[in-house]
Scaffold this motif. Structure first.
Motif, PDB file in Angstrom:
ATOM      1  N   ASP A  88       0.664  -1.113  -0.195  1.00 44.61           N
ATOM      2  CA  ASP A  88      -0.001   0.007   0.016  1.00 44.61           C
ATOM      3  C   ASP A  88       0.845   1.406  -0.072  1.00 44.61           C
ATOM      4  O   ASP A  88       0.448   2.281  -0.626  1.00 44.61           O
ATOM      5  CB  ASP A  88      -1.025   0.028   1.281  1.00 44.61           C
ATOM      6  CG  ASP A  88      -1.999  -1.115   1.259  1.00 44.61           C
ATOM      7  OD1 ASP A  88      -2.455  -1.548   0.286  1.00 44.61           O
ATOM      8  OD2 ASP A  88      -2.103  -1.852   2.294  1.00 44.61           O
ATOM      9  N   MET A  92      -0.292   2.647  -3.367  1.00 40.68           N
ATOM     10  CA  MET A  92      -1.360   3.455  -3.232  1.00 40.68           C
ATOM     11  C   MET A  92      -1.158   4.865  -2.503  1.00 40.68           C
ATOM     12  O   MET A  92      -1.645   5.783  -3.089  1.00 40.68           O
ATOM     13  CB  MET A  92      -2.499   2.548  -2.122  1.00 40.68           C
ATOM     14  CG  MET A  92      -3.062   1.601  -2.827  1.00 40.68           C
ATOM     15  SD  MET A  92      -3.732   1.925  -4.682  1.00 40.68           S
ATOM     16  CE  MET A  92      -5.036   3.262  -4.145  1.00 40.68           C
ATOM     17  N   MET A  93      -0.131   5.071  -1.631  1.00 42.95           N
ATOM     18  CA  MET A  93       0.140   6.127  -1.045  1.00 42.95           C
ATOM     19  C   MET A  93       0.686   7.278  -2.049  1.00 42.95           C
ATOM     20  O   MET A  93       0.157   8.356  -1.686  1.00 42.95           O
ATOM     21  CB  MET A  93       1.047   6.162   0.169  1.00 42.95           C
ATOM     22  CG  MET A  93       0.225   5.183   1.140  1.00 42.95           C
ATOM     23  SD  MET A  93       1.557   5.080   2.761  1.00 42.95           S
ATOM     24  CE  MET A  93       0.843   3.913   3.425  1.00 42.95           C
ATOM     25  N   THR A  95      -0.292   7.658  -4.894  1.00 50.44           N
ATOM     26  CA  THR A  95      -1.186   7.929  -6.037  1.00 50.44           C
ATOM     27  C   THR A  95      -2.331   9.188  -5.641  1.00 50.44           C
ATOM     28  O   THR A  95      -2.402   9.302  -4.199  1.00 50.44           O
ATOM     29  CB  THR A  95      -2.290   6.697  -6.383  1.00 50.44           C
ATOM     30  OG1 THR A  95      -2.812   6.293  -5.228  1.00 50.44           O
ATOM     31  CG2 THR A  95      -1.566   5.617  -6.973  1.00 50.44           C
ATOM     32  N   THR A  97      -5.172   9.594  -4.343  1.00 53.01           N
ATOM     33  CA  THR A  97      -6.191   9.110  -3.496  1.00 53.01           C
ATOM     34  C   THR A  97      -6.166   9.782  -2.182  1.00 53.01           C
ATOM     35  O   THR A  97      -5.163   9.718  -1.574  1.00 53.01           O
ATOM     36  CB  THR A  97      -6.535   7.736  -3.933  1.00 53.01           C
ATOM     37  OG1 THR A  97      -5.108   7.011  -3.369  1.00 53.01           O
ATOM     38  CG2 THR A  97      -6.659   6.978  -5.044  1.00 53.01           C
ATOM     39  N   MET A  98      -7.427   9.978  -1.625  1.00 50.74           N
ATOM     40  CA  MET A  98      -7.749  10.376  -0.250  1.00 50.74           C
ATOM     41  C   MET A  98      -7.255   9.134   0.670  1.00 50.74           C
ATOM     42  O   MET A  98      -7.626   8.197   0.302  1.00 50.74           O
ATOM     43  CB  MET A  98      -8.823  10.979   0.011  1.00 50.74           C
ATOM     44  CG  MET A  98      -9.058  12.569  -0.974  1.00 50.74           C
ATOM     45  SD  MET A  98      -7.869  13.477  -0.388  1.00 50.74           S
ATOM     46  CE  MET A  98      -8.672  14.201   1.201  1.00 50.74           C
ATOM     47  N   LEU A 102      -8.293   4.574   0.725  1.00 50.11           N
ATOM     48  CA  LEU A 102      -7.658   3.669   0.928  1.00 50.11           C
ATOM     49  C   LEU A 102      -8.217   2.791   1.956  1.00 50.11           C
ATOM     50  O   LEU A 102      -8.143   1.538   2.254  1.00 50.11           O
ATOM     51  CB  LEU A 102      -6.086   3.908   1.213  1.00 50.11           C
ATOM     52  CG  LEU A 102      -5.230   2.685   1.290  1.00 50.11           C
ATOM     53  CD1 LEU A 102      -5.228   1.651   0.369  1.00 50.11           C
ATOM     54  CD2 LEU A 102      -3.921   3.354   1.377  1.00 50.11           C
ATOM     55  N   TYR A 254      -1.084   7.660   7.043  1.00 47.93           N
ATOM     56  CA  TYR A 254      -0.066   6.973   6.046  1.00 47.93           C
ATOM     57  C   TYR A 254       1.344   6.945   7.118  1.00 47.93           C
ATOM     58  O   TYR A 254       2.021   6.131   7.178  1.00 47.93           O
ATOM     59  CB  TYR A 254       0.236   7.889   4.992  1.00 47.93           C
ATOM     60  CG  TYR A 254      -0.949   7.673   3.720  1.00 47.93           C
ATOM     61  CD1 TYR A 254      -1.873   6.681   3.958  1.00 47.93           C
ATOM     62  CD2 TYR A 254      -0.903   8.634   2.674  1.00 47.93           C
ATOM     63  CE1 TYR A 254      -2.715   6.567   2.886  1.00 47.93           C
ATOM     64  CE2 TYR A 254      -1.890   8.515   1.729  1.00 47.93           C
ATOM     65  CZ  TYR A 254      -2.763   7.412   1.911  1.00 47.93           C
ATOM     66  OH  TYR A 254      -3.697   7.375   0.777  1.00 47.93           O
TER      67      TYR A 254
ATOM     68  N   TYR B 149       0.550  -5.726  -5.348  1.00 49.09           N
ATOM     69  CA  TYR B 149      -0.401  -6.559  -4.805  1.00 49.09           C
ATOM     70  C   TYR B 149      -0.186  -7.930  -5.429  1.00 49.09           C
ATOM     71  O   TYR B 149      -0.465  -8.018  -6.715  1.00 49.09           O
ATOM     72  CB  TYR B 149      -1.927  -6.161  -5.066  1.00 49.09           C
ATOM     73  CG  TYR B 149      -2.015  -4.763  -4.166  1.00 49.09           C
ATOM     74  CD1 TYR B 149      -2.125  -4.995  -3.136  1.00 49.09           C
ATOM     75  CD2 TYR B 149      -1.894  -3.590  -4.850  1.00 49.09           C
ATOM     76  CE1 TYR B 149      -2.222  -3.527  -2.201  1.00 49.09           C
ATOM     77  CE2 TYR B 149      -2.035  -2.347  -4.316  1.00 49.09           C
ATOM     78  CZ  TYR B 149      -2.273  -2.442  -2.908  1.00 49.09           C
ATOM     79  OH  TYR B 149      -2.480  -1.317  -2.338  1.00 49.09           O
ATOM     80  N   TYR B 165      -5.790   7.124 -12.243  1.00 46.34           N
ATOM     81  CA  TYR B 165      -5.066   8.477 -12.769  1.00 46.34           C
ATOM     82  C   TYR B 165      -6.155   8.898 -13.912  1.00 46.34           C
ATOM     83  O   TYR B 165      -5.601  10.007 -14.407  1.00 46.34           O
ATOM     84  CB  TYR B 165      -3.805   8.387 -13.113  1.00 46.34           C
ATOM     85  CG  TYR B 165      -2.677   8.124 -11.958  1.00 46.34           C
ATOM     86  CD1 TYR B 165      -1.816   9.291 -11.562  1.00 46.34           C
ATOM     87  CD2 TYR B 165      -2.328   6.917 -11.530  1.00 46.34           C
ATOM     88  CE1 TYR B 165      -1.242   9.204 -10.507  1.00 46.34           C
ATOM     89  CE2 TYR B 165      -1.493   6.814 -10.532  1.00 46.34           C
ATOM     90  CZ  TYR B 165      -0.871   7.940 -10.170  1.00 46.34           C
ATOM     91  OH  TYR B 165       0.096   7.992  -9.123  1.00 46.34           O
TER      92      TYR B 165
END
Lengths: 513, 307
Positions: A88, A92-93, A95, A97-98, A102, A254, B149, B165
């Motif tokens: 993650d 993910m971090m 990216t 995204t809020m 996540l 995070y 993943y 994105y």
């Protein structure tokens, strides 16, 4: 991902076989235990026994204590960031995204896993449930409420974690930690008898609502109003707690996880030890088995939890010795009514197996705790059998530490006929369960590329196999109860099983991907 | 447009059908000739891109990366101390230093994973603390240890990244094909990520970055790690091409040959401090005893060891 996980599981025969062992094995073992004793009379009288021993407010306060512990644990611990993984962090971090985006899928995944566990647990206890004539649907509802209650506690812990993080960012004074006292009071005060005496205010917080449901559904201290009020309050509390966490979750979520990976100094020290970059010349031991043993022992000692474990052992043993020697009149042991004496021995043995099972979890972790270092350990110039034996001996030590005080309490509180002799069964149980833990832990890297994350069938297969061996042990005791051959059969059985399991662990270590 | 046409020609039948569906090409016949389908898709794409140029050409703000007075502490340990760093569009800057110098921490702060203790980080003009989503939108990050993943397939991961994105599906399909070909991942598109070797995983992560439209702001932590010579060569060529097209790239590495062949400027770090910065020529002036990048590095990070 969950779908892919399922697909991979049902298409790999080895994983399916572990699932089969877990499901069929546990079901059969549970059936055997159900046949050994009829538990219906035990449950028939349990209501009156409990009502005569404790009062209503104690149930509320006890469950309130669970919520209190969750809030304190969340404040002192890693909160929801404990669910994050290194993947993650890397994927993910960075990216756009809020953090809550996540958090939500991670949380949903957690719920799916919990439901899976609950389903399996229900399946496992099915024969016991039918033997004791408990209606299945209310039991299912009660289990679902229990999960919701636990989840609310998890969310309360997450809220307390977020509050701490936010305060830390704004204030540097140590007085900020007084907020923990405030949070604890908010959770615990409504569980006190002065508040719970009012039926409306008593349902205000989830622990009270859950206590209310339990009391109404089991009939213990039931008011006769039915569990619906509690159910509504509990189910309302859950989305509220969830939405509060979702709104609070921020960058600190995070940050807390990333700090953990930034301070991963211990791992490299362990790696250096495994590579032999540690000066062993001071050590009196000149044996790989001892090196692995000492490495595990000291790396465990570096975890703060281990200190509390030793403290628990010494204080627990001291209290258990005090109780068994002094036998204080202000704390009497449980009196088993004569009409239940026929079920007392199987129940005692079942408790003994379950206690030892719980204590032996550290054996399962002996390999899992190595994480990626397991490959390093495997590639080191040590014999696989030395590694397995070292893990086994340390597990024996760890499991004994955990089990000893509980067995001491059991000896005092559950005095039944022959309990002293039955307690000696703890030794073979610890020997076998530790070996099972080591074996199952050793198999984790065979099934997955993430050695720190045991697949569900392995995690569940561990207690399933243990309960199986426990039941076999009970059968041996029952068969040879009046025969001196027991002193030969029992050790032979234990030695064969332990050696067999350790041989399997060695085999697993040799077949890593 | 020619590059788009050649991508379509290289697509296999399944990919062509997927793209045809995205373009809403009518596929009513049970059988369709490949050449005819390729031609139809090409003409549909010509129509699709009539209004705008493929991979919309936007320009990065100048400077694309601006790190000002960055200090990061972990407890009492200072990982990075007072770092100032600027990467302009069309530049590749090498962040060079020994292990534990603070390179990875710098990139993690830049990627918005951890917050700076002091100072600020701006990506494409957006402050990472104030507008993290806007700052992260143009940033591509490759971690030091490639990981992903394990239960996702490569294709699923790439589609997932394209969606995060907000890359339009048609653009994503075309770009995916282009970079999957470049990094030779064709045979692994339907493999689970957990079964990939480290090198192939690194390729998959790189394709995940390039699925997004250029220009890029890239923060790459040891990007050559695990790549075979062909993969490493392709990546170096690609990075230079991206730089020439206006991307801004910050590479952390301690492989000095790569830094020397790839980077326009260098920032040399040691124990959290910047001990040297500038072009190779400027660094040679700063360290009169050194003649190569290796000697500059050794001189600035503890001295050239005696033989």
């Amino acid at each position: 991902m969950l779908f892919n996980h399922l697909k991979r599981t049902i298409t790999s025969p080895s994983m399916l076989s572990f699932y089969a062992i877990m499901l069929v094995g546990t079901y059969l073992v549970s059936s055997v235990i159900a046949i050994l004793g009829s538990y219906e009379p035990l449950f028939e009288t349990v209501t009156t026994t409990i009502e005569s021993t404790i009062d209503r407010s104690m149930v509320m306060s006890a469950l309130g204590l669970v919520s209190l512990m969750a809030v304190v644990g969340g404040y002192l611990g890693r909160g929801p960031s404990a669910e994050l993984t290194e993947i993650d962090e890397y994927i993910m971090m960075p990216t756009p995204t809020m953090p809550y985006q996540l958090f939500i899928p991670k949380y949903i995944r957690r719920i799916f896993r919990k439901l899976g566990f609950a389903f399996l647990a229900l399946l496992v206890v099915l024969p016991l449930v039918s033997s004791s004539d408990i209606p299945l649907i209310p039991l299912g509802v009660l289990m679902a409420c229990f999960i919701v209650f636990l989840e609310i506690n998890y969310l309360l812990g997450s809220i307390s974690f977020q509050i701490r993080s936010r305060l830390e960012r704004k204030f540097k004074t140590p007085f900020r930690h007084f907020i923990l006292l405030f949070l604890a009071l908010v959770v615990y005060i409504p569980t006190l008898p002065e508040v719970t005496i009012n039926p409306i205010s008593s349902l205000l917080i989830p622990s009270n609502a859950f206590a209310y449901i339990v009391m109404e559904m089991t009939g213990i201290f039931a008011s006769g109003l039915g569990p619906l009020n509690g159910l509504v309050c509990l189910l309302l509390g859950y989305p509220i707690a969830f939405l509060v966490v979702v709104n609070l979750v921020g960058q600190d979520y995070y940050e807390r996880f990333a700090l953990k990976t930034s301070n991963g100094g211990n791992e490299s020290r362990i790696s250096r030890m495994i590579r032999g970059e540690v000066d062993f010349s001071e050590s009196r031991f000149n044996d790989p088995l001892m090196w692995v043993f000492l490495k595990d022992f000291w790396s465990k000692m570096r975890k703060p939890f281990q200190f509390w474990k030793y403290l628990y052992f010494f204080i627990g043993i001291a209290i258990a010795l005090y109780l068994n020697i002094v036998r204080p009149i202000w704390l009497p042991p449980l009196i088993i009514p004569p009409e239940l004496s026929f079920a007392a021995v199987p129940a005692f043995l079942l408790v003994l197996i379950l206690v030892t099972q719980m204590a032996s979890v550290s054996a399962l972790l002996s390999f899992i705790d190595e994480k990626e270092n397991i490959y390093l350990l495997k590639s080191s110039p040590f014999k696989a059998s030395d590694i397995v034996l070292a893990k086994y001996f340390l597990s024996l030590f760890e499991v004994t530490l955990t089990a000893a005080p509980i067995v001491g309490f059991l000896a005092y509180f559950m005095r039944i006929e022959g309990s002293f002799y039955l307690l000696t069964l703890v030794a073979p149980l610890v020997l076998i369960f530790s070996a099972t833990g080591v074996m199952v832990g050793a198999y984790v890297p065979v099934f997955t590329n993430e050695p720190s994350d045991p697949p569900v069938p392995l995690a569940f297969g561990f207690p399933a196999i243990n309960i199986g061996f426990g039941a076999l042990l009970m059968a041996i005791v029952a068969i040879y109860a009046d025969d001196m051959q027991l002193v030969q059969v029992m050790p032979a059985f234990v030695v064969v099983v332990v050696l067999g399991l350790l041989a399997l662990a060695t085999f697993a270590l040799r077949s890593y991907k | 447009m020619n590059s788009v046409k050649s991508i379509v020609e290289r697509m296999n039948n399944d990919e062509l059908i997927r793209l045809a569906r995205q373009l809403e090409v009518s596929l009513t016949n049970r059988k369709v000739k490949r050449d005819l389908l390729v031609e139809t898709i090409q003409s549909e794409l010509e129509e699709h891109y009539r209004e705008r140029i493929p991979w919309k050409k936007t320009r990065l703000k100048d400077p694309a990366i601006q790190i000002s007075g960055l200090t990061k502490k972990f407890g009492n340990t200072i990982a990075v101390r007072g770092l100032n760093l600027v990467v302009r569009p069309g530049q590749i800057v090498g962040l060079v230093g020994p292990n534990g110098a603070g390179k990875t921490t710098t990139l993690r702060v830049l990627a918005g994973i951890i917050r700076p203790t002091e100072g600020s980080v701006r990506v494409n003009g957006f402050d990472m603390n104030v507008s993290p989503l806007k700052a992260k939108q143009t940033l591509g990050y490759i971690p030091e240890r490639p990981t992903c993943y394990p239960n996702l397939k490569v294709r699923e991961y790439l589609t997932f990244i394209a969606k995060i994105y907000r890359v339009p599906p048609i653009d994503a399909t075309l770009r995916m094909k282009e970079y999957v070909d470049l990094f030779q991942l064709n045979d692994l598109l339907d493999a689970y990520i957990g079964t990939l070797s480290k090198g192939n995983l690194q390729r998959a992560l790189l394709v995940g970055i390039f699925v997004r439209p250029p220009p890029h702001i890239l923060a790459l932590d040891e990007p050559i790690y695990g790549l075979d010579p062909r993969g490493a060569w392709s990546l170096k060529v690609l990075l230079k091409k991206l730089r020439d097209e206006g991307s801004a790239i910050l590479i952390s590495t301690h492989i000095l040959e790569i830094a020397e062949g790839l980077c326009d400027r260098f920032v040399i770090m040691n124990e959290g401090d910047v001990v040297g910065k500038g072009t190779l020529e400027e660094l040679l002036v700063q360290t009169p005893n050194a003649h190569t990048i290796e000697e500059i590095f050794l001189e600035l990070t503890g001295g050239i060891p005696g033989t």
